[in-house]
Enzyme design. Structure first.
Site, short mmCIF file in Angstrom:
data_model
loop_
_atom_site.label_atom_id
_atom_site.label_comp_id
_atom_site.label_asym_id
_atom_site.label_seq_id
_atom_site.Cartn_x
_atom_site.Cartn_y
_atom_site.Cartn_z
N ARG A 239 0.85 -1.19 0.00
CA ARG A 239 0.00 0.00 0.00
C ARG A 239 0.88 1.24 0.00
O ARG A 239 1.96 1.26 0.58
CB ARG A 239 -0.91 0.04 1.24
CG ARG A 239 -2.14 -0.85 1.16
CD ARG A 239 -3.18 -0.28 0.19
NE ARG A 239 -4.44 -1.01 0.21
CZ ARG A 239 -4.74 -2.04 -0.55
NH1 ARG A 239 -3.85 -2.50 -1.41
NH2 ARG A 239 -5.92 -2.63 -0.48
N GLU A 268 -2.20 8.08 -4.00
CA GLU A 268 -2.57 7.70 -5.37
C GLU A 268 -4.06 7.96 -5.63
O GLU A 268 -4.87 7.91 -4.70
CB GLU A 268 -2.22 6.22 -5.61
CG GLU A 268 -2.93 5.23 -4.71
CD GLU A 268 -2.47 3.79 -4.96
OE1 GLU A 268 -3.36 2.94 -5.16
OE2 GLU A 268 -1.26 3.51 -4.93
N HIS A 286 -0.77 0.45 -9.54
CA HIS A 286 -1.54 -0.36 -8.59
C HIS A 286 -2.27 -1.50 -9.31
O HIS A 286 -3.50 -1.59 -9.29
CB HIS A 286 -2.53 0.51 -7.82
CG HIS A 286 -2.97 -0.11 -6.52
ND1 HIS A 286 -3.37 0.63 -5.43
CD2 HIS A 286 -3.09 -1.42 -6.14
CE1 HIS A 286 -3.72 -0.18 -4.44
NE2 HIS A 286 -3.55 -1.42 -4.85
#
Length: 325
Positions: A239, A268, A286
Site C-alpha cells: 500500500r 494515489e 496499482h
C-alpha cells in the site's frame, strides 16, 4: 418479495452484476465515477449493502448517513478505506477478499523485482528512443537475482507466495513479521526469521507486503533506507504510505539504493513526480491483482459475502465478528 437494495460502487464485470441482481435491486456504477464521501452518502442512503473498492472511503459519516446499511463488502484484501470501528458500532458487517489474489500479486512483485534488477524500463526507453547503436560488453549492467538474498517484510499469504517463487532462483530468503511463522511454513518457503534491522541490512531485494494502518505509515523512511545496501532494490506491492516516497526518491537519486519497483504510491492516483525523473525505477499503477481471472474471483467473493450477509448468514470473510453477537 421486495428485494433489498444494494450499491456496487465501482465498475465490475457484467457476470457479477447479473448474479447480484438475482438477489437484490442493484444500483451500479458502471460509469466508474469516483463517488467519494459525499457520493457514497447519497447513494447509500437507502441501501442495505454495498460492494466497495479500496478507493471508496467508507467513513463514519458515510455509515451514519445510511441507516438501513447492514454490510460493506470490499473487493480487496486491504480494508483501510473502511472505518471498521464505526461499522461495528453501527452493527454493519464488513468483509474483504483474502486468498484469491495471493499468487497474482506475488507474480507482480516478481515482475517488478526482475524489471528493476535488469533495468528493463530504462533499457526499453533507450531502445525506443533510437539510442542503441550496437552491442557493447559493458552496457546496461544489472543485478543478478539468482543466489541473491530476498527479504520479505510482512510474511502473510502473499509474502509466502513470493518466497516460494524464490526457490527456483536458489535465493536465500529472510523475513520479518509481527509473529514468526510456524516451522512447517518456514520450511516450505526455506525462509529464516530475522529482526527488522537485519532484514534491511542483508536484503539484496526487499519486498514490502504490510497492510496499511496508522501504525505502518512510513515504516520505510530515510533511517530505514540508510540501513540498506547501496546495491539493494526495494519492491512495494503493498500500500502507498508504507514507504516515505520522498525519502525513497532521494535515496534512488543519490544512488544510495540501486533501484525500486513500485506499484503503490502515497496519495494515489497522484504520485510524487520525482519518480519520473529517475532511471532506476519500475513503476506500475496499482495493478498487483490485475488479471481477469483474479479480479473476477475477487468480485465474486465480495458478492458471496454480501449475499450471505443480507441473507442472515455469517459472511465467509467477516472482519468484525462482534456484530454477529
Amino acid at each position: 418479495m421486495v428485494k433489498q437494495k444494494i450499491l456496487v460502487a465501482r465498475e465490475v464485470f457484467p457476470e457479477v452484476l447479473e448474479r447480484l441482481r438475482q438477489h437484490f435491486e442493484v444500483d451500479d456504477n458502471q460509469a466508474d465515477a469516483i463517488l467519494g464521501v459525499e457520493g457514497l452518502k447519497v447513494r447509500l442512503a437507502d441501501k442495505a449493502g454495498a460492494l466497495t473498492a479500496a478507493t471508496d472511503p467508507v467513513t463514519a459519516d458515510v455509515i451514519a448517513a445510511a441507516p438501513a446499511l447492514k454490510a460493506i463488502c470490499n473487493f480487496a484484501v486491504g480494508y483501510n478505506n473502511i472505518d471498521l470501528a464505526a461499522c461495528s458500532r453501527a452493527g454493519v458487517m464488513a468483509t474483504n477478499t483474502p486468498g484469491v489474489l495471493d499468487d497474482t500479486t506475488a507474480d507482480l512483485a516478481w515482475a517488478l523485482l526482475m524489471a528493476t534488477a535488469r533495468r528493463l524500463p530504462a533499457a526499453e526507453r533507450w531502445l525506443r528512443n533510437g539510442e542503441w547503436q550496437g552491442w557493447q560488453f559493458i552496457q546496461w549492467l544489472g543485478s543478478d537475482v539468482h543466489h541473491a538474498t530476498l527479504g520479505i517484510l510482512g510474511m502473510g499469504r502473499i509474502g509466502q507466495a513470493v518466497a516460494r517463487r524464490a526457490l527456483g532462483f536458489d535465493m536465500k530468503v529472510i523475513y520479518h513479521n509481527r509473529t514468526r511463522l510456524p516451522a512447517d511454513k518456514e520450511d516450505a518457503c526455506r525462509a529464516r526469521f530475522v529482526d527488522r534491522d537485519t532484514l534491511l541490512r542483508e536484503s539484496d531485494f526487499l519486498v514490502l507486503l504490510l497492510p496499511y494502518s496508522p501504525e505502518s505509515h512510513h515504516t520505510i523512511g530515510a533511517a530505514e533506507l540508510a540501513l540498506m545496501k547501496p546495491t539493494a532494490h526495494l519492491i512495494n506491492v503493498a500500500r502507498g504510505g508504507i514507504v516515505d516516497d520522498e525519502a525513497l526518491i532521494s535515496a534512488l537519486r543519490q544512488r544510495r539504493l540501486a533501484g525500486a519497483g513500485i506499484d503503490v504510491f502515497e496519495g494515489e492516483p497522484k504520485y510524487n513526480p520525482g519518480f519520473l525523473e529517475l532511471d532506476n525505477v519500475a513503476l506500475t499503477p496499482h495493478i498487483g491483482s490485475s488479471s481477469r481471472a483474479t479480479r473476477m474471483a475477487m468480485a465474486m467473493r465480495a458478492a458471496d459475502n454480501l449475499i450471505a450477509a443480507l441473507s442472515g448468514q455469517r459472511p465467509p470473510n467477516l472482519l468484525n465478528p462482534e456484530v454477529m453477537g
